[in-house]
Design an enzyme around this catalytic site. Structure first.
Site, PDB file in Angstrom:
ATOM      1  N   ASP A  36      39.551 -44.116 -41.887  1.00 15.63           N
ATOM      2  CA  ASP A  36      40.680 -43.925 -42.787  1.00 15.63           C
ATOM      3  C   ASP A  36      40.323 -42.820 -43.773  1.00 15.63           C
ATOM      4  OD1 ASP A  36      43.327 -45.664 -43.442  1.00 15.63           O
ATOM      5  OD2 ASP A  36      42.552 -44.781 -45.288  1.00 15.63           O
ATOM      6  N   VAL A  62      41.725 -36.798 -40.771  1.00 14.23           N
ATOM      7  CA  VAL A  62      41.879 -36.551 -39.337  1.00 14.23           C
ATOM      8  C   VAL A  62      42.349 -35.132 -39.041  1.00 14.23           C
ATOM      9  CG1 VAL A  62      42.294 -38.980 -38.808  1.00 14.23           C
ATOM     10  CG2 VAL A  62      44.245 -37.451 -39.236  1.00 14.23           C
ATOM     11  N   ASN A  88      45.775 -43.119 -34.365  1.00 14.26           N
ATOM     12  CA  ASN A  88      46.880 -43.845 -34.984  1.00 14.26           C
ATOM     13  C   ASN A  88      47.293 -43.291 -36.342  1.00 14.26           C
ATOM     14  OD1 ASN A  88      48.560 -46.413 -35.512  1.00 14.26           O
ATOM     15  ND2 ASN A  88      47.068 -46.423 -37.182  1.00 14.26           N
ATOM     16  N   TYR A 154      58.261 -34.360 -38.759  1.00 18.15           N
ATOM     17  CA  TYR A 154      57.838 -35.602 -38.126  1.00 18.15           C
ATOM     18  C   TYR A 154      58.273 -35.653 -36.667  1.00 18.15           C
ATOM     19  CZ  TYR A 154      56.995 -40.597 -37.485  1.00 18.15           C
ATOM     20  OH  TYR A 154      56.540 -41.818 -37.026  1.00 18.15           O
ATOM     21  N   LYS A 158      55.734 -35.733 -33.358  1.00 19.99           N
ATOM     22  CA  LYS A 158      55.672 -36.835 -32.403  1.00 19.99           C
ATOM     23  C   LYS A 158      56.043 -36.395 -30.987  1.00 19.99           C
ATOM     24  CE  LYS A 158      54.140 -39.870 -35.265  1.00 19.99           C
ATOM     25  NZ  LYS A 158      52.746 -40.395 -35.138  1.00 19.99           N
TER      26      LYS A 158
END
Length: 252
Positions: A36, A62, A88, A154, A158
């Site tokens: 995280d 990340v 994730n 977004y 995706k």
């Protein structure tokens, strides 16, 4: 114990779906690595597994390729293998349209949602290839198929995650590596909780959720159940697939 003896890395594991994945994998015998951006959040996930947990907490951004290489290197150094990678970690863009999307917002959303999946996959692939086996599970979204589940950045990110998943499956299936995607709908997590408050309520989301066959928001645990299936040998013949866990949002 479907993951007995395996090592699983989950990004965005400090809360929500990532935390639920860690709990699910650990319950099925895996050694788990919670990643995280906040070390305290990752550590809390591991601590809550119990004092004798098979786990490690690591902080990482990340979207930083150096962090991805560092985390994977530390996992392999400590445990000698890496069997499951769940990309994730993600961020929302609050349904920002293209004209209102700043370059800063675009870079952040693309960097975390798509860049993170790419950087961690690229870092993990050599170890998985050397093992002759591995599972990469990318958290995409119903926004990988339709508009309206997010804003411009977004939705683009995706769609990109789903494309990356398919290409990973195509290129590395021959090495025993399976890459698949989970496409959640409206899931009640810390990241989406503001949408359930009067101040953050979005009429489009409320209407879409109410119109689904399920008629409700999903839970992180329902996503984790799918992640466990894809991480296990039960999914041995599944490559490059996208599984919607959305209460039927995209049925129309």
């Amino acid at each position: 114990m479907k993951l007995d003896g395996r090592v699983a890395v989950v990004t965005g594991a400090g809360s929500g779906m990532g935390r639920a994945m860690i709990e699910e994998f650990h319950a099925e015998g895996a050694t788990v690595v919670a990643v995280d951006i906040r070390q305290d959040a990752a550590q809390a996930t591991i601590d809550d597994l119990g004092g004798n947990s098979r786990g490690l907490a690591l902080a990482a951004d990340v979207s930083d390729e150096a962090d991805a290489e560092r985390v994977v290197g530390e996992v392999v150094s400590q445990f000698g293998r890496l069997d499951v990678l769940c990309n994730n970690a993600g961020v929302l863009d609050d349904y920002t349209t293209a004209l209102d999307t700043t370059t800063e917002l675009w870079n952040r959303v693309i960097g975390v949602n798509l860049g993170g999946a790419f950087f961690f996959s690229r870092a993990a692939l050599p170890q998985m290839i050397s093992q002759g086996k591995g599972a990469i599970i990318n958290t995409a979204s119903i926004s990988a198929f339709v508009a309206g589940g997010g804003g411009a950045a977004y939705t683009a990110s995706k769609h990109g995650v789903l494309g990356l998943t398919k290409q990973l499956a195509f290129d590395y299936g021959k090495h025993g590596i399976r890459a698949n995607a989970i496409c959640p709908g409206a899931i009640h997590t810390g990241m989406t909780g503001h949408l359930l408050t009067p101040e953050g309520a979005n009429p489009h989301v409320d209407a879409a959720v109410a119109a689904t066959p399920a008629g409700r928001w999903g839970t992180p645990q329902e996503i984790a159940h799918m992640a466990l299936f894809l991480a296990s040998d039960d999914a041995a013949f599944i490559h490059g697939a996208a599984f919607t866990v959305d209460g039927g949002w995209v049925l129309p």
